[in-house]
Design a protein around this motif. Structure first.
Motif, short mmCIF file in Angstrom:
data_model
loop_
_atom_site.label_atom_id
_atom_site.label_comp_id
_atom_site.label_asym_id
_atom_site.label_seq_id
_atom_site.Cartn_x
_atom_site.Cartn_y
_atom_site.Cartn_z
N ASN A 193 -24.96 25.68 59.01
CA ASN A 193 -24.63 24.31 59.42
C ASN A 193 -24.64 23.37 58.22
N GLY A 194 -23.59 22.65 58.08
CA GLY A 194 -23.50 21.68 56.99
C GLY A 194 -22.83 22.22 55.74
N LEU A 195 -22.55 23.53 55.71
CA LEU A 195 -21.84 24.08 54.54
C LEU A 195 -20.40 23.60 54.54
N PRO A 196 -19.84 23.35 53.37
CA PRO A 196 -18.44 22.92 53.30
C PRO A 196 -17.52 23.98 53.92
N THR A 197 -16.43 23.51 54.47
CA THR A 197 -15.47 24.43 55.10
C THR A 197 -14.93 25.44 54.09
N SER A 198 -14.75 24.99 52.85
CA SER A 198 -14.21 25.90 51.82
C SER A 198 -15.15 27.08 51.58
N LEU B 22 -14.50 31.03 52.34
CA LEU B 22 -14.67 32.04 51.31
C LEU B 22 -15.50 33.22 51.82
N LEU B 23 -16.63 32.91 52.46
CA LEU B 23 -17.50 33.97 52.98
C LEU B 23 -16.79 34.80 54.05
N ASP B 24 -15.89 34.16 54.78
CA ASP B 24 -15.21 34.83 55.89
C ASP B 24 -13.88 35.45 55.45
N SER B 25 -13.58 35.39 54.16
CA SER B 25 -12.28 35.88 53.68
C SER B 25 -12.28 37.39 53.53
N ASN B 26 -11.07 37.95 53.39
CA ASN B 26 -10.91 39.39 53.20
C ASN B 26 -11.33 39.85 51.81
#
Length: 564
Positions: free
Chosen positions: A497-502, A506-510
């Motif tokens: 919570n509160g982490l930037p969308t970017s 990145l963490l959720d990227s392939n």
């Protein structure tokens, strides 16, 4: 149609095409089955166990029962038990297709159980198909027949890859039903076309103590290897687990006890006298070392390399990677299908010694060339090396099988000899999987936590998130890499919570997890490949020691030659 071509058609349809479809469609589609089908989360404790059992349960059963199935086939007839194998395989495939979606660990457990049932059917098919084929063809044509039989593997493999890619995104249950038409066709073809030998007047004694000690010994040893890969206590591996230690001790004791038991049997399960036959002995030893080298390093680690690292880095979504991983491995299969018939035909004329040995040398060269590649490799080089590996495998496999089967008395081809050949192959593959898993997890445990922590901090993530990512067990990360899942799912919402969308993107990227795991994975892969090269090199020496020239048991008897 001559009977020999009837047998070749049937064993090719059922024993090879169906089995290769089953192997590749399951291996390629496991990410779809676990993620989209069963909805298993690899980051939860204990989930890695299910992957291991799905991968190794089938081979554990095969390694334990093939010699026994061979003797049972001697008693009741090879064709009858071959047909029974189709029926059992069909029933298991239907049961696998009925596993409910989103059933989690319960569904994974059903998958393991029904795959074991499927292995029983596959065991009857494997132990009898080569024997039926060898008996149907005269000595001068056996190599060509076995080469064509093994070359048809490419058809089933290609079908498995294509069908797996198409069906996994539509309905994962169809991945198992696709085997059923082949199994039914094979069963009907064998019932109406294959010859049945009247066994009513044949008296074959069952070696009960031999069956018991060998089966239990192999099961305990393979179970030890399996549970050694699971976390125990504070360790990533289970090699110090009392269960693992007890399994190895008990299994080894039973295998040792098996030898004097067999020496006292009138009709032993494991005909140790066959090891006096030079082409049989050295062919079996070369086959075992080849299985040790290829079982885990080639089939599984290369699949992880493609599906979990290379393809995501090049923009493929995780729903696409199973299909394209199979496509990228096709050059290896093409190399095999080109050279297997050629190697078999040359064996009919000149013998297997030089041809099979050259095949193993080519395999060793291809494995070394793979060690020179980075994790984000050049595709042309990678495909060329896989093709070379397939060429070597085609030159080794059919000549070696022909050499082993030609060296046996006809009555030994169905039960003792062929069962022993298949057992050594499957035991080698099972040990190989456990060994290379151990190497991968050990290196992951040593290097990945530090690397993932450093990369997380370099992206200016909070230290508590970096620490959480670094604490993920190595086995979970290996499982997640294979399934194509990112580690963001293990992060509690209180941290994200509160982490930037970017950052979340990145963490959720392939590319996040493949970039983290790429270098440590290549360290483990290269170490595994070096070990494989040693196995193949020793196997090449043993292959050459089988003796020169062409040797066929029936011809040696006519000439008054001695088999050993």
């Amino acid at each position: 149609m001559e009977y020999k071509w009837v047998v070749l058609t049937n064993t090719t349809l059922g024993g090879v095409i169906m089995s290769s479809i089953n192997m590749y469609i399951v291996l390629i589609s496991l990410p779809t089955i676990f993620r989209g089908g069963l909805n298993v989360n690899p980051f939860l404790p204990g989930e890695f166990d299910y992957l291991l059992w799905v991968l190794m349960g089938y081979s554990i059963v095969l390694a334990s029962v093939l010699v026994t199935f061979g003797r049972i086939s001697d008693l009741f007839g090879r064709t009858r038990l071959y047909t029974l194998g189709f029926i059992i395989f069909t029933v298991a495939s239907v049961l696998l297709s009925l596993i409910p979606s989103n059933s989690g660990n319960f569904g994974a457990l059903l998958l393991i159980v029904f795959r074991i049932v499927q292995a029983i059917g596959g065991g009857f098919l494997m132990v009898n198909s080569t024997a039926l084929l060898t008996d149907a063809f005269p000595p001068g044509e056996r190599g060509k027949a076995l080469g064509l039989n093994q070359a048809s593997f490419i058809i089933g493999s290609f079908l498995g890859i294509i069908l797996g890619g198409l069906l996994s995104n539509y309905d994962w249950h169809l991945l198992f039903l696709v085997n059923v038409p082949f199994a039914i066709a094979g069963a009907l073809w064998s019932i109406f076309k294959l010859k049945r030998v009247d066994r009513r007047n044949v008296r074959v004694k069952i070696d009960y103590w031999g069956n018991l000690t060998l089966a239990l010994g192999l099961v305990l040893i393979t179970l030890g290897f399996t549970y050694a890969l699971m976390p125990y206590g504070n360790s990533e591996m289970g090699w110090t687990s009392p269960l693992v230690i007890a399994s190895f001790i008990a299994g080894t004791a039973l295998i040792i006890a098996f030898i004097p038991i067999e020496l006292r049997q009138e009709e032993p399960l494991f005909k140790l006298s066959l090891f006096r036959v030079r082409p049989f002995t050295y062919g079996i030893m070369a086959l075992f070392l080849s299985s040790l080298a290829r079982g885990g390093a080639i089939m599984f680690l290369l699949t992880i390399w493609l599906q979990g690292i290379y393809l995501p880095l090049h923009g493929f979504s995780y729903t696409e990677t199973p299909f394209w991983a199979g496509i990228y491995m096709l050059p290896m299969l093409v190399g095999t299908v080109i050279m297997a018939p050629i190697g078999g035909s040359l064996t009919d004329k000149y013998g297997a010694r030089v041809i099979a040995t050259v095949g193993m040398i080519i395999i060793a060269i291809s494995l070394y060339l793979l060690t020179l590649l980075p994790y984000n490799f050049d595709l042309v080089k990678f495909e060329s090396i896989l093709f070379l590996n397939g060429v070597g495998n085609g030159l080794f496999a059919s000549p070696n099988t022909t050499s082993i089967m030609n060296a046996l008395h006809p009555r030994d081809r169905g039960g003792a000899g062929n069962g022993m050949r298949q057992t050594f192959s499957n035991v080698g593959s099972t040990i190989s999987m456990a060994m290379f898993f151990t190497i991968a997890i050990s290196i992951f445990s040593q290097y990945v936590p530090i690397r993932i922590h450093e990369i997380a901090l370099s992206y200016e993530l909070p230290s508590d998130i970096a620490n959480t990512l670094a604490s993920i067990p190595a086995s979970s990360l290996l499982f997640a890499t294979f399934l194509g899942m990112d580690p963001v799912s293990v992060l509690p919402s209180s941290l994200t919570n509160g982490l930037p969308t970017s950052i979340m993107k990145l963490l959720d990227s392939n590319t996040f997890l493949p970039s983290v795991l790429g270098p440590p994975f290549m360290m483990g892969l290269r170490f595994s490949l070096y070990i494989s090269i040693v196995f193949v090199a020793i196997g090449a020496v043993l292959s050459y020691m089988r003796g020169g020239g062409r040797y066929v048991y029936e011809e040696s008897i006519r000439k008054g030659a001695y088999a050993s």
